[in-house]
Design a protein around this motif. Structure first.
Motif, mmCIF file in Angstrom:
data_model
loop_
_atom_site.group_PDB
_atom_site.id
_atom_site.type_symbol
_atom_site.label_atom_id
_atom_site.label_comp_id
_atom_site.label_asym_id
_atom_site.label_seq_id
_atom_site.Cartn_x
_atom_site.Cartn_y
_atom_site.Cartn_z
ATOM 1 N N ASP A 114 -2.266 1.545 -7.222
ATOM 2 C CA ASP A 114 -3.012 0.646 -6.351
ATOM 3 C C ASP A 114 -2.109 -0.378 -5.666
ATOM 4 N N LYS A 115 -2.597 -0.926 -4.570
ATOM 5 C CA LYS A 115 -1.840 -1.909 -3.784
ATOM 6 C C LYS A 115 -1.272 -3.033 -4.656
ATOM 7 N N ASP A 116 -2.108 -3.625 -5.509
ATOM 8 C CA ASP A 116 -1.663 -4.783 -6.287
ATOM 9 C C ASP A 116 -1.100 -4.415 -7.653
ATOM 10 N N HIS A 119 -4.450 0.252 8.918
ATOM 11 C CA HIS A 119 -3.367 -0.218 8.057
ATOM 12 C C HIS A 119 -2.215 0.774 8.170
ATOM 13 N N VAL A 173 0.855 -1.183 0.000
ATOM 14 C CA VAL A 173 0.000 0.000 0.000
ATOM 15 C C VAL A 173 0.895 1.240 0.000
ATOM 16 N N THR A 214 3.696 0.079 4.658
ATOM 17 C CA THR A 214 3.362 0.886 3.486
ATOM 18 C C THR A 214 4.613 1.541 2.907
#
Length: 303
Positions: free
Chosen positions: A138-140, A106, A99, A110
């Motif tokens: 984005d995260k992924d 969370h 992230v 990160t």
């Protein structure tokens, strides 16, 4: 305390107030707005109402947005893949699964946690939650991000994003075989009216433009390079779905039956911008991660 005010339009007559309030900002979730309604932070004609209140045209609505929760953001040694660094800018190759910045619930692992460990001089324009962060992926989604180390660099880099002069090219594997070699998707994007957790092409969305060209075609999939002209949330994912070629592995916008990858097959491989101090154009390129290349290898075997 920040507040947002709006007047209910004629075509919105009879709509639930929680739905209308959540639509005022793409960062709002309907669940979050419902909590604000219960706390009396959303007033209709100067009076608190319940989440299921049916709005009437002409209603005056005020949303009192609470101050963001203060989080303790700690520096962590995350062994960042730094492609370039000087006194003004860092360019980092973010791995998939990471992230970009902390949020309630969370706060570790990160990119921001890693940046705080890597260097102490980051711009403060976005506050303690997002120091130095100029743009996000984005995260992924894996790939390149530029980070500002001082406020002057931050402002100049953001201005380039606004002026659409930053080069951002992504590799993506999409479902289906695209027959034409090149294309441009010019379709406005906003919060999905049926699902607040998603974005969608909608009539009154923000301008969004994606250019793409085909790199390679496989049996049921296509490898494309997408270049962003604008940078809306989930832009490539939403646009490719809109034209009928959703990203492989995309849990939000793609089909359930897909390739064996945890998250969308999307990599921000090329990033170029004018250096905020020297005025020279610089460009960086990062190869796609191994799991992305492994997918391509498997797809080639099935041609």
């Amino acid at each position: 305390m920040e507040k947002i005010q709006f007047t209910v339009k004629e075509e919105e007559n009879g709509s639930r107030i929680d739905k209308l309030a959540a639509a005022q900002d793409e960062q709002f979730s309907r669940t979050q707005v419902q909590e604000w309604l219960k706390e009396g932070r959303v007033l209709v004609n100067d009076k608190p109402v319940k989440p299921n209140y049916k709005a009437a045209s002409g209603d005056e609505v005020v949303i009192h947005i609470p101050e963001p929760e203060e989080l303790q953001i700690e520096a962590e040694d995350l062994n960042l893949d730094v492609y370039y660094e000087d006194a003004d800018v860092i360019v980092v190759n973010k791995p998939r699964g990471m992230v970009v910045h902390p949020a309630p619930g969370h706060v570790t692992g990160t990119l921001v946690n890693g940046l705080l460990f890597h260097c102490k001089d980051l711009s403060g324009i976005n506050g303690v939650m997002r120091p130095g962060i100029v743009h996000r992926i984005d995260k992924d989604t894996s790939g390149l991000l530029m980070v500002a180390k001082n406020d002057l660099a931050h402002e100049k880099l953001v201005n380039q994003l606004v002026e659409k002069s930053v080069t951002r090219k992504y590799k993506a594997i999409v479902h289906g075989v695209i027959q034409h070699d090149f294309g441009t998707i010019d379709a406005p994007i906003g919060r999905d009216t049926k699902d607040r957790q998603k974005m969608a092409v909608i009539d009154h969305g923000k301008v969004a433009v994606t250019h793409f060209h085909v790199i390679e075609r496989f049996h049921d999939f296509t490898l494309v390079e997408c270049e962003l002209e604008t940078g809306r949330t989930h832009q490539i994912r939403v646009h490719m779905k809109y034209i009928g070629f959703p990203l492989a592995g995309d849990p939000k916008y793609g089909p359930r039956k897909t390739l064996n990858i945890d998250g969308q097959a999307l990599h921000a491989g090329v990033l170029g911008f004018v250096h905020p101090r020297t005025g020279e154009y610089v460009e960086f390129e990062a190869p796609a991660p191994k799991e992305f290349e492994d997918l391509i290898f498997e797809l080639k075997k099935n041609i």
